[in-house]
Design an enzyme around this catalytic site. Structure first.
Site, PDB file in Angstrom:
ATOM      1  N   ASP A  92       3.536  17.819 -32.853  1.00  0.00           N
ATOM      2  CA  ASP A  92       2.884  18.192 -34.114  1.00  0.00           C
ATOM      3  C   ASP A  92       3.627  19.324 -34.824  1.00  0.00           C
ATOM      4  OD1 ASP A  92       0.893  16.329 -33.756  1.00  0.00           O
ATOM      5  OD2 ASP A  92      -0.603  17.743 -33.014  1.00  0.00           O
ATOM      6  N   ASP A 240     -10.104  20.538 -22.146  1.00  0.00           N
ATOM      7  CA  ASP A 240      -9.908  20.196 -20.741  1.00  0.00           C
ATOM      8  C   ASP A 240     -11.184  20.399 -19.923  1.00  0.00           C
ATOM      9  OD1 ASP A 240      -9.798  22.924 -21.161  1.00  0.00           O
ATOM     10  OD2 ASP A 240      -7.856  23.223 -20.212  1.00  0.00           O
TER      11      ASP A 240
END
Length: 487
Positions: A92, A240
């Site tokens: 990105d 996560d």
């Protein structure tokens, strides 16, 4: 008024005592597992017992000029068949990192690697969005993930993938070790604290069959586990932890490998450390807001696991308790100095000073094999001192998470710092930390230094050590926040 202040002081102190008890129980779990392993060594799991499955390695990247090449090189050194390995660089980036990756990808494609440079039109969802985007085309049965600051060892896959022979295992997580622990006092203290998480917390929870978390990197997911749990989500800053709890609520098992080490770079400046701490603390609070109720209401999760999960998800709230306790300790000092009838309260408060002894056991277990006695003696109190100095910063992050205030994902800068000669000055991605919070931390250092003086002036010495630690902690954090912002 005195009674109100005492009660308000007692509540966070009780919370901290409870948290210390929970940490001590993890030490018990950890040592129980060690005794079992010593008596009955676990059977060796070798990659020769099954065929090499197809593995997709995902590398989420955003502006990593200084470290992306070494990460790609490390992954391409994996001792794993090329035809069973797919590498996705989820890039990105908006700077020269893009061209660096393009050159590396071409270099390894010529050598026969299945390596792809994947670019999105936008950065929606940040890291979680990138991982989800890559997953739509990932061919691997298993998904290994590494952040840019990691350098996995060549045997990473051959030591982790065999644990998936158990079809109920959804994640295998390895232990972080530190490339630049000795770089500075800041990196030494970070390593001291992180080792506590990766040895006793992860090891203790996993040993007793309680929920643990994928740490965002240096681990492997079963792809079907990610999909079954609902996939990656950017609803929290710690995607996560969020996915870990959703997966374990679905019945997936996690395996933690303490003896499999994956090296990584620690943040080298105070503003960078604050940036990382803010994301972790706020993200954990957001996960508690999102998942704690589901855990407590689950009919399949055992009661003890619910208790450990509550302490785990509410971990960042400890900093709220630390800050409130610290702030009110000065009025408590004044009350006891001028109202002798309240002296008996110190007898009660000393019970909660057992928290320090519990933390001594926790970090003693963590470092008994990795530190000399001399290192441990100075690092433990100084670590606790700096943690208290970060309490305002982390308490704000946790409070924002509990209240549902949304903020963007802010990456932790990495500069390829490994040796003493390496520097971060005059490099890209420098984070500045000259703001109202730094001023508040400096004022708090003065506040607690004055409390030390008042303790001696009033001949009330019970809190002198606490206030001295708070003065040094806030002074340390504010000093390096300024120093690293203007260097």
């Amino acid at each position: 008024m005195e009674v109100i202040v005492i009660i308000l002081y007692l509540v966070p102190t009780l919370i901290l005592f409870s948290y210390s008890c929970a940490q001590l129980s993890l030490v018990w779990n950890y040592w129980q597992k060690k005794r079992t392993e010593n008596g009955n060594p676990p059977s060796n799991i070798t990659p020769l017992s099954f065929e090499f499955p197809l593995v997709t390695v995902q590398l989420p990247i955003y502006n990593e000029l200084y470290v992306v090449e070494r990460l790609i090189d490390a992954v391409c050194l994996f001792e794993y068949p090329k035809n069973r390995l797919e590498i996705q660089i989820l890039d990105d980036s908006t700077d020269d990192t893009v061209s660096i990756i393009a050159q590396k990808v071409h270099f390894y494609q010529v050598q026969g690697f299945d390596i792809q440079h994947i670019r999105r039109r936008n950065r929606d969802g940040f890291k979680a969005g990138a991982l989800a985007y890559g997953l739509t085309t990932a061919r691997g049965e298993f998904i290994a993930i590494f952040d840019a600051d990691f350098i996995p060892n060549p045997d990473f896959l051959t030591t982790t993938i065999p644990h998936f022979e158990n079809t109920h295992v959804g994640v295998v997580q390895t232990r972080w070790v530190h490339l630049n622990e000795s770089y500075s006092l800041i990196t030494q203290l970070q390593a001291f604290g992180l080792d506590g998480h990766f040895i006793v917390e992860q090891g203790g929870r996993n040993a007793a069959g309680h929920f643990i978390n994928f740490n965002g990197t240096a681990g492997v997911w079963r792809k079907s586990c990610i999909l079954d749990a609902g996939g990656w989500s950017a609803q929290t800053l710690t995607e996560d932890l969020d996915l870990s709890y959703r997966a374990q609520l679905r019945g997936w098992q996690f395996v933690y490998l303490e003896n499999v080490e994956t090296p990584a770079e620690l943040p080298a400046t105070m503003p960078a450390l604050k940036s990382q701490q803010y994301r972790w603390m706020k993200g954990a609070a957001e996960c508690a807001r999102k998942n704690l109720k589901k855990v407590l209401q689950s009919t399949t999760v055992k009661f003890s696991t619910k208790v450990y999960a509550a302490f785990h998800l509410l971990n960042s709230g400890v900093f709220l308790a630390v800050f409130v306790m610290a702030l009110l300790s000065v009025p408590i000092l004044a009350i006891t100095a001028f109202e002798p009838k309240y002296d008996y309260l110190f007898g009660i408060f000393r019970i909660f000073q057992l928290s320090f002894l519990m933390l001594l056991g926790f970090y003693g277990t963590t470092h008994y094999r990795h530190k000399t006695f001399g290192q441990f003696v100075w690092q433990l109190p100084f670590f606790l001192t700096v943690i208290m100095g970060l309490s305002l910063h982390n308490a704000i992050a946790a409070l924002e998470g509990y209240l549902g205030k949304k903020t963007p994902f802010i990456r932790t800068p990495k500069w390829g710092i490994v040796q003493q000669k390496d520097g971060w000055q005059r490099k890209n991605y420098l984070v500045k930390s000259l703001n109202w919070l730094t001023i508040a931390e400096l004022l708090l250092a003065v506040y607690f230094a004055a409390a030390v003086g008042l303790g001696f002036y009033w001949h009330s010495y019970q809190m002198v050590v606490l206030h001295a630690m708070l003065a040094v902690g806030f002074g340390f954090v504010s000093f390096y926040s300024v120093k690293h912002s203007i260097s």
